[in-house]
Design an enzyme around this catalytic site. Structure first.
Site, PDB file in Angstrom:
ATOM      1  N   GLU A  55      18.032   5.268  41.082  1.00 40.18           N
ATOM      2  CA  GLU A  55      18.914   4.982  41.928  1.00 40.18           C
ATOM      3  C   GLU A  55      20.054   6.012  42.253  1.00 40.18           C
ATOM      4  O   GLU A  55      20.667   6.430  41.258  1.00 40.18           O
ATOM      5  CB  GLU A  55      19.567   3.552  41.958  1.00 40.18           C
ATOM      6  N   LYS A  57      23.570   6.283  43.656  1.00 35.70           N
ATOM      7  CA  LYS A  57      24.885   5.153  44.138  1.00 35.70           C
ATOM      8  C   LYS A  57      26.129   5.951  44.034  1.00 35.70           C
ATOM      9  O   LYS A  57      26.251   6.003  42.884  1.00 35.70           O
ATOM     10  CB  LYS A  57      24.585   3.793  43.409  1.00 35.70           C
ATOM     11  N   LYS A 116      17.866   1.276  50.205  1.00 39.67           N
ATOM     12  CA  LYS A 116      18.838   0.043  49.477  1.00 39.67           C
ATOM     13  C   LYS A 116      19.937  -0.252  50.305  1.00 39.67           C
ATOM     14  O   LYS A 116      20.750   0.492  50.813  1.00 39.67           O
ATOM     15  CB  LYS A 116      19.319   0.749  48.133  1.00 39.67           C
ATOM     16  N   GLU A 165      14.047  -9.256  46.577  1.00 43.60           N
ATOM     17  CA  GLU A 165      15.057  -9.333  45.561  1.00 43.60           C
ATOM     18  C   GLU A 165      15.392 -10.986  45.275  1.00 43.60           C
ATOM     19  O   GLU A 165      16.020 -11.534  46.222  1.00 43.60           O
ATOM     20  CB  GLU A 165      16.278  -8.303  45.509  1.00 43.60           C
ATOM     21  N   ASN A 185      17.237  -9.493  40.382  1.00 44.95           N
ATOM     22  CA  ASN A 185      18.233  -8.911  39.951  1.00 44.95           C
ATOM     23  C   ASN A 185      19.206  -9.578  38.835  1.00 44.95           C
ATOM     24  O   ASN A 185      19.434 -10.597  39.085  1.00 44.95           O
ATOM     25  CB  ASN A 185      19.396  -8.820  41.404  1.00 44.95           C
ATOM     26  N   GLU A 215      15.839  -5.484  37.727  1.00 46.28           N
ATOM     27  CA  GLU A 215      16.938  -4.765  38.525  1.00 46.28           C
ATOM     28  C   GLU A 215      18.446  -5.013  37.816  1.00 46.28           C
ATOM     29  O   GLU A 215      18.836  -6.160  37.649  1.00 46.28           O
ATOM     30  CB  GLU A 215      17.228  -5.035  40.060  1.00 46.28           C
ATOM     31  N   SER A 216      18.954  -3.933  37.578  1.00 44.35           N
ATOM     32  CA  SER A 216      20.548  -3.983  37.015  1.00 44.35           C
ATOM     33  C   SER A 216      20.498  -3.947  35.560  1.00 44.35           C
ATOM     34  O   SER A 216      19.669  -5.029  35.174  1.00 44.35           O
ATOM     35  CB  SER A 216      21.311  -4.889  37.870  1.00 44.35           C
TER      36      SER A 216
END
Length: 262
Positions: A55, A57, A116, A165, A185, A215-216
């Site tokens: 990603e 960001k 995103k 998600e 997530n 995710e994350s």
């Protein structure tokens, strides 16, 4: 009102404004709208690839400014060169410091790109196609199950794939035939707390025919190994690379460690 509620309220305003600037027919005339999309599904199912959705960001509501100086071309180019299976590019401006132009610039790379953002309207899906995205994100926390199905069907009609998600058991009901890729997530979008066990707990309840993405909260290769053993094929990582002084080097070193364990 939590941060997710604030983002969605702002997104409603933004979508209305953008519709006045360019209508759907104008978006459909964009050169990129006519291109054939890369398949995230194919890339994630290819065991010779890393499975990393890398990603770009600049900032987030929970962390503030993460990296204000990184260049999207340099970073996404390095992500691609060193083995990312997909690029994730933030296009939300107010809360995440992104833009549609970031995705347009990243489109030079020949791998799938995830837009995103916080999708609430079909217009944003047409917009995603027009700026070169291959995949859109649908966030269960801000959509009803019925709306997820409608938006996913619409995206598929345009040749786009969908990453749904979820972040709790209640949101499992948002999974439908049209959502082939399901991301969990580990960050609660309402409180922004991170718990990597969330993916592991939910993974057992996600239908077996879905492609699972964590995710994350992923900051080391060992965590990817844990997710792989639980059946995950994709790993969305952003902040871990972007917070480094040089995200391109950070990503290359991470992939070298990952490959060394393979």
């Amino acid at each position: 009102m939590n941060i997710l509620d604030k983002i969605i309220e702002q997104k409603k305003v933004e979508v209305a404004e953008r519709k006045l600037l360019a209508n759907e027919e104008q978006l459909r005339t964009a050169a990129l709208y006519k291109r054939n999309c890369f398949s995230l599904k194919q890339f994630l199912l290819d065991d010779t690839k890393t499975g990393i959705i890398a990603e770009f960001k600049r900032q987030s509501p929970s962390k503030g400014v993460i990296n204000a100086t990184a260049d999207v071309l340099d970073v996404t180019g390095a992500y691609t060169k060193h083995g990312a299976s997909c690029l994730s590019v933030l296009t939300d401006e107010i809360f995440f410091g992104g833009s549609s132009n970031d995705l347009l610039r990243a489109r030079i790379n020949n791998i799938p790109i995830l837009r995103k953002d916080f999708i609430i309207d079909e217009y944003q899906i047409i917009e995603a196609k027009s700026i070169g995205a291959d995949v859109i994100l649908l966030i269960a926390a801000c959509l009803t199950p019925e709306r997820v199905k409608e938006l996913a069907l619409f995206a598929k009609s345009l040749g786009l794939e969908v990453l749904l998600e979820i972040h709790n058991e209640e949101e499992l009901q948002h999974i439908c035939d049209e959502t082939e890729i399901v991301g969990v997530n580990n960050r609660d979008l309402k409180t922004f707390t991170v718990d990597i066990n969330r993916s592991l707990e939910l993974s057992k309840k996600i239908p077996a025919d879905k492609i699972k993405v964590a995710e994350s909260g992923i900051s080391d290769v060992a965590t990817i190994d844990i997710f792989k053993s639980a059946g995950f094929k994709g790993f969305l990582i952003g902040e871990n690379f972007m917070k480094a002084q040089n995200p391109t080097i950070a990503f290359a070193e991470f992939v070298n460690k990952l490959n060394a364990k393979s």
